[in-house]
Write a protein that holds these residues in place. Sequence first.
Motif, PDB file in Angstrom:
ATOM      1  N   LEU A 118       0.828  -1.207   0.000  1.00 52.05           N
ATOM      2  CA  LEU A 118       0.000   0.000   0.000  1.00 52.05           C
ATOM      3  C   LEU A 118       0.863   1.258   0.000  1.00 52.05           C
ATOM      4  O   LEU A 118       0.612   2.197  -0.764  1.00 52.05           O
ATOM      5  CB  LEU A 118      -0.926  -0.003   1.217  1.00 52.05           C
ATOM      6  CG  LEU A 118      -1.712   1.287   1.490  1.00 52.05           C
ATOM      7  CD1 LEU A 118      -2.681   1.577   0.346  1.00 52.05           C
ATOM      8  CD2 LEU A 118      -2.448   1.203   2.813  1.00 52.05           C
ATOM      9  N   MET A 119       1.884   1.288   0.839  1.00 50.23           N
ATOM     10  CA  MET A 119       2.761   2.449   0.914  1.00 50.23           C
ATOM     11  C   MET A 119       3.530   2.647  -0.391  1.00 50.23           C
ATOM     12  O   MET A 119       3.715   3.783  -0.848  1.00 50.23           O
ATOM     13  CB  MET A 119       3.733   2.290   2.085  1.00 50.23           C
ATOM     14  CG  MET A 119       3.073   2.313   3.444  1.00 50.23           C
ATOM     15  SD  MET A 119       4.263   2.189   4.806  1.00 50.23           S
ATOM     16  CE  MET A 119       5.112   3.764   4.677  1.00 50.23           C
ATOM     17  N   GLN A 120       3.949   1.556  -1.007  1.00 45.21           N
ATOM     18  CA  GLN A 120       4.661   1.656  -2.286  1.00 45.21           C
ATOM     19  C   GLN A 120       3.739   2.184  -3.378  1.00 45.21           C
ATOM     20  O   GLN A 120       4.153   3.004  -4.217  1.00 45.21           O
ATOM     21  CB  GLN A 120       5.226   0.290  -2.680  1.00 45.21           C
ATOM     22  CG  GLN A 120       6.401  -0.155  -1.832  1.00 45.21           C
ATOM     23  CD  GLN A 120       6.865  -1.564  -2.177  1.00 45.21           C
ATOM     24  OE1 GLN A 120       6.095  -2.364  -2.736  1.00 45.21           O
ATOM     25  NE2 GLN A 120       8.100  -1.897  -1.828  1.00 45.21           N
ATOM     26  N   HIS A 121       2.474   1.737  -3.355  1.00 45.44           N
ATOM     27  CA  HIS A 121       1.499   2.201  -4.350  1.00 45.44           C
ATOM     28  C   HIS A 121       1.245   3.700  -4.185  1.00 45.44           C
ATOM     29  O   HIS A 121       1.228   4.454  -5.181  1.00 45.44           O
ATOM     30  CB  HIS A 121       0.194   1.420  -4.194  1.00 45.44           C
ATOM     31  CG  HIS A 121      -0.911   1.903  -5.094  1.00 45.44           C
ATOM     32  ND1 HIS A 121      -0.887   1.706  -6.457  1.00 45.44           N
ATOM     33  CD2 HIS A 121      -2.063   2.584  -4.817  1.00 45.44           C
ATOM     34  CE1 HIS A 121      -1.973   2.242  -6.990  1.00 45.44           C
ATOM     35  NE2 HIS A 121      -2.689   2.784  -6.027  1.00 45.44           N
ATOM     36  N   THR A 122       1.063   4.151  -2.940  1.00 41.76           N
ATOM     37  CA  THR A 122       0.811   5.571  -2.681  1.00 41.76           C
ATOM     38  C   THR A 122       2.035   6.410  -3.030  1.00 41.76           C
ATOM     39  O   THR A 122       1.916   7.500  -3.601  1.00 41.76           O
ATOM     40  CB  THR A 122       0.440   5.799  -1.205  1.00 41.76           C
ATOM     41  OG1 THR A 122      -0.626   4.911  -0.835  1.00 41.76           O
ATOM     42  CG2 THR A 122      -0.003   7.227  -0.971  1.00 41.76           C
ATOM     43  N   ALA A 123       3.230   5.902  -2.692  1.00 41.83           N
ATOM     44  CA  ALA A 123       4.465   6.622  -3.023  1.00 41.83           C
ATOM     45  C   ALA A 123       4.645   6.736  -4.532  1.00 41.83           C
ATOM     46  O   ALA A 123       5.110   7.769  -5.030  1.00 41.83           O
ATOM     47  CB  ALA A 123       5.660   5.910  -2.403  1.00 41.83           C
TER      48      ALA A 123
END
Length: 292
Positions: A17-22
């Motif tokens: 999720l964090m990689q997608h948002t980043a």
Amino acid sequence: MQNDWEWFNNNPEIKKLMQHTATQGYYFILYYMYYVSSASSVYAGLAFGAPIMDMILPLNETREKIPSFPTNYGIDGEKYFILLGIHGFIVNAMAMAWLWTTDAFIIMMVYHCSSLFNIVGVLLQQLNMKNCNYDEQYEKKIITEAIIVHKYAIEFAEFIEKSVTKVYGFIFMVNMIMMSITGFYAVLNFEKRKSEAIRMALFTVSQGIHLFLNTIPSQCIINSSESVFHAVYNCKWDELSIKSKNLLNIMLTRSSRPYTLTAGKFYPVNFENFGNIIKTSLSYLTVLNSMQ
């Protein structure tokens, strides 16, 4: 932010999720850079239109040369027009680079904050899954972690708000006034100096786009903070213990008011108010046009 990545590194779902948002933030910053560089280059480059046309399609008279920025260097502006234009182009590029780096840093912080709010929803989703170890202690562990992350996300959102509210106040106020003035200037000179009118019209549109791009980060925080409320609301309350329900009630109350960035601490920055700013600027333009 680095500590957050290290903290959630062991959870594959949250890390994804964090990689997608980043990645979303990265592409937004990239597109923003393309827009700023393209818009500034076109605006500054239009000043070279008359000299280039004089070389390609010469007329019996020299075309009017309009500098990128009306300045007085104490030298002959006609004689050194090209050199002054190059200087203006470089200064404009430096200013746009400063603008992009500042906004890029804000965008980076906002998207990271949004990922924190979204992580709360991922954690709470575990309460809706069937698990053999599902008991009151398990519920308490999940909800406690969600509360900690939610609290940190709120503190981070408040930090961003405190950091950018004065800057946004200045940007939104100046852009709203400038859109009216440059738009009026474009209308005023449309018949007499069409090239200058077109340049001012493009500048007015660019100011509106810049305001819109500055509105997106705030709307991103609004949407992600609202998602916490929906995540809490969608929990299976009928299967939770009384203590877990009390903890979720606290989160439900705290997440009922979405967080947003403000301009000068009084004007919420969102898509609705962006539309109001554009309408106000057009109203001022109409008033100025009627007074000429």
